[in-house]
Design an enzyme around this catalytic site. Structure first.
Site, PDB file in Angstrom:
ATOM      1  CG  HIS A  97       7.584  11.793  -2.805  1.00 33.30           C
ATOM      2  ND1 HIS A  97       8.896  10.929  -3.222  1.00 33.30           N
ATOM      3  CD2 HIS A  97       6.413  11.138  -3.162  1.00 33.30           C
ATOM      4  CE1 HIS A  97       8.607   9.865  -3.646  1.00 33.30           C
ATOM      5  NE2 HIS A  97       7.083   9.854  -3.934  1.00 33.30           N
ATOM      6  CG  HIS A 107       6.147   2.468   0.846  1.00 32.40           C
ATOM      7  ND1 HIS A 107       6.774   1.139   1.246  1.00 32.40           N
ATOM      8  CD2 HIS A 107       5.037   2.310   0.459  1.00 32.40           C
ATOM      9  CE1 HIS A 107       5.722   0.330   0.971  1.00 32.40           C
ATOM     10  NE2 HIS A 107       4.447   0.842   0.567  1.00 32.40           N
ATOM     11  CG  ASN A 109       2.003  -1.604   2.508  1.00 33.24           C
ATOM     12  OD1 ASN A 109       1.329  -2.604   2.683  1.00 33.24           O
ATOM     13  ND2 ASN A 109       3.124  -1.545   1.584  1.00 33.24           N
ATOM     14  CB  VAL A 110      -0.491  -2.232   7.696  1.00 38.10           C
ATOM     15  CG1 VAL A 110       0.799  -2.106   8.553  1.00 38.10           C
ATOM     16  CG2 VAL A 110      -1.507  -1.042   7.863  1.00 38.10           C
ATOM     17  NE  ARG A 111       0.350  -6.427   1.165  1.00 39.23           N
ATOM     18  CZ  ARG A 111       1.542  -6.123   1.456  1.00 39.23           C
ATOM     19  NH1 ARG A 111       1.918  -5.095   1.973  1.00 39.23           N
ATOM     20  NH2 ARG A 111       2.449  -7.002   0.852  1.00 39.23           N
TER      21      ARG A 111
END
Length: 308
Positions: A97, A107, A109-111
């Site tokens: 932010h 934003h 993400n990697v999962r």
């Protein structure tokens, strides 16, 4: 072929280090602070947070590797055969932010997820992506963002960017307002087609592309002056981020249902936000253009390529 969990863990740790070191280099007046934690039901992680600097009002880059038995409803709704399975989930997730309203919130993400049922081969999949939430409309920023997203996808098939871009548009939709959270990017889930090596390579391509997509936008906008009116609009639009994360986001729901660490799960919340009743932008303003042109799915590459 059995999935190589250790290789995924090594990559995720390296990605967290790479991103936090790059942001530390750019930030003035703050640096990431690490919070290492353990989960009573199994696993743990490291949440790195930053705030109060000239660039980021608040940010976080979290690594987690958690495991357990008995998947929560958010994970088994589409896969009821996995109820009661042993599982592991590992990933890196970040939200930034910025202080300046001309720099978008972002934003990524990697999962990786793997579940095992006795007597059966492991069931695994990758997920992730990145998306951008501008407060003020700059077509060149949006074009750059989607060009990098397309470049990350192109080695894996001609239709991969389009498919994951459309998935992102559908996922980051505030259905109760009929508006997208921002201008999207790419988002994928349940990825296991083509085997572990190819899927893991694609995940690395997406994770490695994030800084290339975001940092040029930061550098282009960070010195721009802004007014209090623009700041107040930023705080108002941050409210949409809160709405999405608390009402619609499956990752937030999975984390809370699986007994995850609440502070890390809610790391993505903005530091300051305002809610105004039935606020409407002034006709013809930059804020109005955001609503008219940005908060809906668009073929950004085709529409902007000849206008920027």
């Amino acid at each position: 072929m059995q999935p190589d969990k250790s290789a995924v863990l090594v990559y995720l740790r390296e990605l967290q280090n790479k991103i936090t070191s790059q942001i530390n280099r750019l930030e003035v007046g703050a640096q990431f602070q690490a919070d290492v934690w353990q989960r009573a039901a199994g696993g743990g992680g490291e949440t790195r947070t930053i705030g109060g600097g000239q660039l980021l009002e608040k940010g976080g880059v979290a690594f987690s590797h958690v495991m357990g038995t008995g998947l929560p409803p958010s994970a088994t709704q589409a896969r009821p055969e996995l109820a009661g399975a042993r599982w592991e989930a590992m990933g890196v997730s970040l939200v930034f932010h910025p202080r300046n309203p001309h720099i978008p919130t972002t934003h990524m993400n990697v999962r990786f997820f793997i579940a095992e049922v006795d007597g059966q081969a492991p069931i695994w999949w990758f997920g992730g992506g990145f998306d951008l939430t501008p407060y003020y409309p700059y077509d060149e920023d949006v074009l750059h963002w989607h060009q990098i997203a397309e470049r990350a996808c192109s080695p894996y098939g001609a239709d991969v960017y389009k498919k994951h871009k459309e998935h992102c548009d559908r996922y980051f939709l505030l259905t109760h307002r009929n508006e997208t959270r921002g201008i999207g990017g790419i988002f994928f889930d349940d990825l296991n087609d083509g085997g572990f090596d190819q899927c893991f390579a694609f995940q690395r391509s997406v994770g490695d592309a994030f800084l290339e997509a975001y940092l040029p936008i930061v550098e282009r906008r960070r010195q721009m002056a802004y007014t209090d009116r623009e700041r107040q609009f930023q705080l108002y639009r941050r409210g949409r981020y809160v709405e999405f994360n608390l009402v619609l986001d499956r990752g937030t729901l999975f984390g809370l249902q699986s007994g995850g660490r609440t502070e890390s799960i809610l790391m993505s919340m903005p530091p300051l936000v305002r809610f105004d009743y039935n606020w409407q932008p002034e006709p013809g303003s930059a804020e109005a253009r955001l609503y008219q042109d940005y908060l809906r799915p668009r073929d950004w590459l085709t529409e902007l390529a000849h206008n920027v």
